[in-house]
Scaffold this motif. Structure first.
Motif, mmCIF file in Angstrom:
data_model
loop_
_atom_site.group_PDB
_atom_site.id
_atom_site.type_symbol
_atom_site.label_atom_id
_atom_site.label_comp_id
_atom_site.label_asym_id
_atom_site.label_seq_id
_atom_site.Cartn_x
_atom_site.Cartn_y
_atom_site.Cartn_z
ATOM 1 N N ALA A 10 0.845 -1.199 0.000
ATOM 2 C CA ALA A 10 0.000 0.000 0.000
ATOM 3 C C ALA A 10 0.878 1.246 0.000
ATOM 4 C CB ALA A 10 -0.909 0.001 1.234
ATOM 5 N N ALA A 11 0.525 2.208 -0.843
ATOM 6 C CA ALA A 11 1.311 3.435 -0.964
ATOM 7 C C ALA A 11 0.471 4.628 -0.529
ATOM 8 C CB ALA A 11 1.792 3.621 -2.399
ATOM 9 N N ALA A 12 1.016 5.406 0.394
ATOM 10 C CA ALA A 12 0.350 6.624 0.861
ATOM 11 C C ALA A 12 1.108 7.822 0.310
ATOM 12 C CB ALA A 12 0.324 6.668 2.383
ATOM 13 N N LEU A 13 0.502 8.509 -0.649
ATOM 14 C CA LEU A 13 1.079 9.742 -1.175
ATOM 15 C C LEU A 13 0.629 10.889 -0.282
ATOM 16 C CD1 LEU A 13 0.288 8.605 -4.702
ATOM 17 C CD2 LEU A 13 2.535 9.559 -4.175
ATOM 18 N N VAL A 14 1.585 11.615 0.273
ATOM 19 C CA VAL A 14 1.237 12.652 1.237
ATOM 20 C C VAL A 14 1.850 13.988 0.833
ATOM 21 C CG1 VAL A 14 1.050 10.973 3.115
ATOM 22 C CG2 VAL A 14 3.212 12.182 2.760
ATOM 23 N N ASP A 15 1.225 15.039 1.292
ATOM 24 C CA ASP A 15 1.727 16.397 1.088
ATOM 25 C C ASP A 15 3.004 16.563 1.914
ATOM 26 O OD1 ASP A 15 2.197 19.156 1.149
ATOM 27 O OD2 ASP A 15 0.068 19.671 1.235
ATOM 28 N N GLY A 16 4.123 16.785 1.248
ATOM 29 C CA GLY A 16 5.387 16.910 1.954
ATOM 30 C C GLY A 16 5.410 18.056 2.936
ATOM 31 N N ARG A 17 4.674 19.105 2.628
ATOM 32 C CA ARG A 17 4.620 20.248 3.553
ATOM 33 C C ARG A 17 4.000 19.843 4.881
ATOM 34 N NH1 ARG A 17 0.341 23.920 3.436
ATOM 35 N NH2 ARG A 17 0.649 25.817 4.679
ATOM 36 N N LEU A 18 3.016 18.956 4.853
ATOM 37 C CA LEU A 18 2.373 18.519 6.092
ATOM 38 C C LEU A 18 3.270 17.581 6.890
ATOM 39 C CD1 LEU A 18 -1.235 17.802 4.780
ATOM 40 C CD2 LEU A 18 -0.414 19.860 5.946
ATOM 41 N N LEU A 19 4.165 16.880 6.212
ATOM 42 C CA LEU A 19 5.005 15.899 6.886
ATOM 43 C C LEU A 19 6.341 16.468 7.345
ATOM 44 C CD1 LEU A 19 5.300 12.894 7.700
ATOM 45 C CD2 LEU A 19 6.322 12.489 5.438
ATOM 46 N N THR A 20 6.856 17.469 6.644
ATOM 47 C CA THR A 20 8.215 17.923 6.928
ATOM 48 C C THR A 20 8.339 19.379 7.358
ATOM 49 O OG1 THR A 20 8.649 18.529 4.608
ATOM 50 C CG2 THR A 20 9.116 16.248 5.257
ATOM 51 N N TRP A 21 7.284 20.175 7.188
ATOM 52 C CA TRP A 21 7.373 21.597 7.540
ATOM 53 C C TRP A 21 6.928 21.807 8.981
ATOM 54 C CZ3 TRP A 21 6.311 26.002 3.637
ATOM 55 C CH2 TRP A 21 6.965 25.734 2.421
ATOM 56 N N TYR A 22 7.593 22.733 9.644
ATOM 57 C CA TYR A 22 7.181 23.161 10.984
ATOM 58 C C TYR A 22 6.755 24.629 10.882
ATOM 59 C CZ TYR A 22 12.250 23.265 10.281
ATOM 60 O OH TYR A 22 13.496 23.360 9.725
ATOM 61 N N GLY A 23 5.441 24.809 10.979
ATOM 62 C CA GLY A 23 4.869 26.133 10.830
ATOM 63 C C GLY A 23 3.356 26.036 10.944
ATOM 64 N N PRO A 24 2.615 26.975 10.370
ATOM 65 C CA PRO A 24 1.156 26.961 10.468
ATOM 66 C C PRO A 24 0.506 25.679 9.975
ATOM 67 C CG PRO A 24 1.907 29.101 9.691
ATOM 68 C CD PRO A 24 3.114 28.205 9.721
ATOM 69 N N SER A 25 1.144 24.980 9.042
ATOM 70 C CA SER A 25 0.570 23.735 8.527
ATOM 71 C C SER A 25 0.512 22.636 9.580
ATOM 72 C CB SER A 25 1.368 23.229 7.325
ATOM 73 O OG SER A 25 2.727 23.004 7.672
ATOM 74 N N LEU A 26 1.233 22.794 10.695
ATOM 75 C CA LEU A 26 1.192 21.788 11.756
ATOM 76 C C LEU A 26 -0.199 21.619 12.348
ATOM 77 C CD1 LEU A 26 4.489 22.371 13.766
ATOM 78 C CD2 LEU A 26 3.812 20.286 12.563
ATOM 79 N N ALA A 27 -1.023 22.651 12.256
ATOM 80 C CA ALA A 27 -2.364 22.566 12.835
ATOM 81 C C ALA A 27 -3.259 21.614 12.043
ATOM 82 C CB ALA A 27 -3.000 23.955 12.900
ATOM 83 N N GLU A 28 -3.070 21.534 10.750
ATOM 84 C CA GLU A 28 -3.893 20.642 9.919
ATOM 85 C C GLU A 28 -3.205 19.316 9.636
ATOM 86 O OE1 GLU A 28 -4.172 21.796 5.684
ATOM 87 O OE2 GLU A 28 -2.822 23.450 6.190
ATOM 88 N N ALA A 29 -1.913 19.235 9.906
ATOM 89 C CA ALA A 29 -1.138 18.048 9.540
ATOM 90 C C ALA A 29 -1.663 16.751 10.137
ATOM 91 C CB ALA A 29 0.333 18.250 9.905
#
Length: 252
Positions: free
Chosen positions: A220-239
């Motif tokens: 099984a392959a999970a394609l994910v938004d790299g910004r949600l997985l690797t960025w530390y910032g406002p995107s952490l709230a939705e990650a």
């Protein structure tokens, strides 16, 4: 005569995550950012090259009070050159979510934030309330291999921010105890690890449905938004919500 307002320092960011965090929290503080700083959309600041090859002369010409950097994303010689030019450089070290939250608070305070921003509180609360994704068939956590590059294949190893986020979501990185943080491994070894999931972010390498999953047939392959997985910032709230959704969808 002073009008009583507090002036913000002039900030240059060499880290896309921190660029977004400062721009959202303190509009007007940033005067420069890298070519890779893509968020927020439409950010109108001087572009000073890449994270690995910033234009030191261009940065100096902006007369910043502070340059934001990261131990992993930026090169020590570039930071040394900025310091030699008399510029204050704040270097972050982030390998876990807790470190990320602390460093974000430190960075924003150094950039003139009068208080902790609401989005940072929201991010912390979202991760405290996270629900792990469905366990593997044997009742244990889902296991995963997390490529971040191909040609050659590289995966997440030990002590990474993304690995910590996945662990909090109930996913065990099979190379989380590897001696290297980003080991290069033969594809046959990655397949032989027999993970429940292969997690494919779209950065730093842009994995897509047509480029990545085919290397792991039957997994099984999970394609994910790299910004949600690797960025530390406002995107952490939705990650946590969005990453969990992608992982569950892949492991039905």
């Amino acid at each position: 005569m002073s009008d009583g307002t507090r002036s913000l320092p002039r900030v240059v960011s060499l880290v896309p995550s921190l660029t977004e965090a400062v721009a959202v929290t303190l509009p007007g503080a940033l005067v420069g950012a890298t070519d890779w700083c893509s968020h927020p959309a439409g950010l109108a600041v001087a572009r000073i090259g890449g994270t690995k090859n910033p234009d030191v002369a261009a940065i100096t010409a902006l007369r910043p009070d502070l340059v934001l950097a990261n131990e992993e994303e930026n090169r020590a010689p570039d930071l040394a050159a900025l310091r030699a030019a008399g510029i204050d450089v704040l270097v972050t070290a982030i390998r876990t979510l807790d470190e990320g939250l602390r460093e974000l608070e430190r960075v924003l305070a150094a950039c003139g934030a009068p208080r902790r921003p609401r989005w940072l509180d929201d991010a912390e609360a979202a991760w405290e309330a996270v629900t792990p994704v469905r366990p593997a068939a044997d009742g244990g956590p889902l296991t995963a291999v997390v490529p971040i590059w191909r040609r050659p294949w590289m995966v997440l190893g030990r002590d990474t921010f993304a690995g910590d986020l996945l662990a909090r979501l109930g996913v065990r990185n099979l190379y989380g105890d590897h001696p290297e943080r980003y080991p290069r491994l033969p594809l046959d070894d990655l397949r032989a690890a027999a993970p429940d999931l292969v997690v494919l972010p779209d950065e730093p390498y842009r994995f897509t449905r047509d480029d990545g999953p085919e290397a792991f047939p039957g997994t099984a392959a999970a394609l994910v938004d790299g910004r949600l997985l690797t960025w530390y910032g406002p995107s952490l709230a939705e990650a946590p919500r969005e990453l969990a959704r992608a992982l569950r969808a892949a492991h039905r």
